[in-house]
Design a protein around this motif. Structure first.
Motif, short mmCIF file in Angstrom:
data_model
loop_
_atom_site.label_atom_id
_atom_site.label_comp_id
_atom_site.label_asym_id
_atom_site.label_seq_id
_atom_site.Cartn_x
_atom_site.Cartn_y
_atom_site.Cartn_z
N THR A 64 0.85 -1.18 0.00
CA THR A 64 0.00 0.00 0.00
C THR A 64 0.89 1.24 0.00
O THR A 64 1.79 1.37 0.82
CB THR A 64 -0.92 0.01 1.23
OG1 THR A 64 -1.74 -1.16 1.18
CG2 THR A 64 -1.79 1.24 1.26
N THR A 65 0.65 2.13 -0.94
CA THR A 65 1.47 3.32 -1.11
C THR A 65 0.58 4.49 -1.51
O THR A 65 -0.32 4.33 -2.32
CB THR A 65 2.54 3.10 -2.20
OG1 THR A 65 3.32 1.97 -1.83
CG2 THR A 65 3.43 4.30 -2.37
N ALA A 66 0.85 5.65 -0.93
CA ALA A 66 0.13 6.87 -1.32
C ALA A 66 1.03 7.68 -2.24
O ALA A 66 2.25 7.67 -2.08
CB ALA A 66 -0.22 7.68 -0.08
N ASN B 223 4.81 5.32 2.03
CA ASN B 223 4.38 3.93 2.21
C ASN B 223 3.80 3.73 3.61
O ASN B 223 3.82 4.66 4.43
CB ASN B 223 5.50 2.94 1.89
CG ASN B 223 6.67 3.05 2.84
OD1 ASN B 223 6.56 3.50 3.97
ND2 ASN B 223 7.83 2.61 2.38
N VAL B 224 3.30 2.54 3.89
CA VAL B 224 2.66 2.29 5.18
C VAL B 224 3.62 2.40 6.35
O VAL B 224 3.20 2.64 7.48
CB VAL B 224 1.94 0.91 5.22
CG1 VAL B 224 0.76 0.89 4.29
CG2 VAL B 224 2.89 -0.22 4.92
N ILE C 251 -3.90 6.32 3.20
CA ILE C 251 -3.49 4.92 3.32
C ILE C 251 -4.43 4.20 4.29
O ILE C 251 -4.85 3.08 4.04
CB ILE C 251 -2.02 4.81 3.78
CG1 ILE C 251 -1.09 5.19 2.63
CG2 ILE C 251 -1.71 3.40 4.27
CD1 ILE C 251 0.37 5.33 3.03
N GLY D 185 -8.24 4.59 2.52
CA GLY D 185 -8.38 4.21 1.12
C GLY D 185 -9.16 5.19 0.26
O GLY D 185 -9.50 4.88 -0.88
N LEU E 279 -3.37 9.11 -3.70
CA LEU E 279 -3.32 8.54 -2.45
C LEU E 279 -4.31 7.42 -2.35
O LEU E 279 -5.35 7.57 -1.83
CB LEU E 279 -3.57 9.65 -1.59
CG LEU E 279 -2.72 10.66 -2.21
CD1 LEU E 279 -2.82 12.02 -2.28
CD2 LEU E 279 -1.57 10.47 -1.73
N LYS F 42 -4.49 2.94 -2.44
CA LYS F 42 -3.66 1.75 -2.36
C LYS F 42 -2.96 1.54 -3.68
O LYS F 42 -3.48 1.89 -4.73
CB LYS F 42 -4.55 0.54 -2.04
CG LYS F 42 -5.16 0.62 -0.68
CD LYS F 42 -5.97 -0.60 -0.40
CE LYS F 42 -6.57 -0.50 0.98
NZ LYS F 42 -7.37 -1.65 1.32
N SER F 43 -1.80 0.94 -3.63
CA SER F 43 -1.16 0.62 -4.89
C SER F 43 -2.02 -0.43 -5.57
O SER F 43 -2.71 -1.20 -4.91
CB SER F 43 0.27 0.15 -4.70
OG SER F 43 0.31 -1.17 -4.26
#
Length: 109
Positions: free
Chosen positions: A25-27, A49-50, A75, A78, A100, A102-103
């Motif tokens: 998960t990355t913004a 990242n988280v 993050i 979502g 922003l 989730k990847s």
């Protein structure tokens, strides 16, 4: 150096691709427009990242901190955000799109 959007995206592209491949998960925040002088031009991006690690830059100072904090919120929930930031009383000096989210995970079709 040239001030084009592609060159600024390249600053975070390797990290973004690595996060995508790992399913992390990355913004991502991206400057989409500036007005008058701005610390970073349109196209400048930052990833968070988280773990709270940041790559790239969208501004500096308190705006960068605010974007970092918002990335953490996105993050967590979502929900993508679009924010405008200004300096002093000037109208809309620059806007940042905070993707922003989730990847994106690969989807089996």
């Amino acid at each position: 150096t040239t001030d084009n959007k592609d060159s600024y995206l390249k600053e975070v592209l390797d990290e973004l691709f690595a996060a995508y491949q790992a399913g992390d998960t990355t913004a991502m925040a991206t400057v989409v427009r500036t007005w008058r002088s701005a610390p970073r031009p349109a196209g400048a991006s930052m990833l968070v990242n988280v773990a709270g690690e940041a790559t790239g830059s969208v501004s500096g100072g308190c705006v960068e901190g605010a974007v970092y904090e918002l990335a953490g919120e996105v993050i967590a929930n979502g929900v993508p955000q679009f924010e405008k930031y200004g300096i002093g009383v000037s109208p809309d000096p620059y806007r940042l799109q905070k993707l922003l989210a989730k990847s994106y995970s690969p989807i089996a079709c």
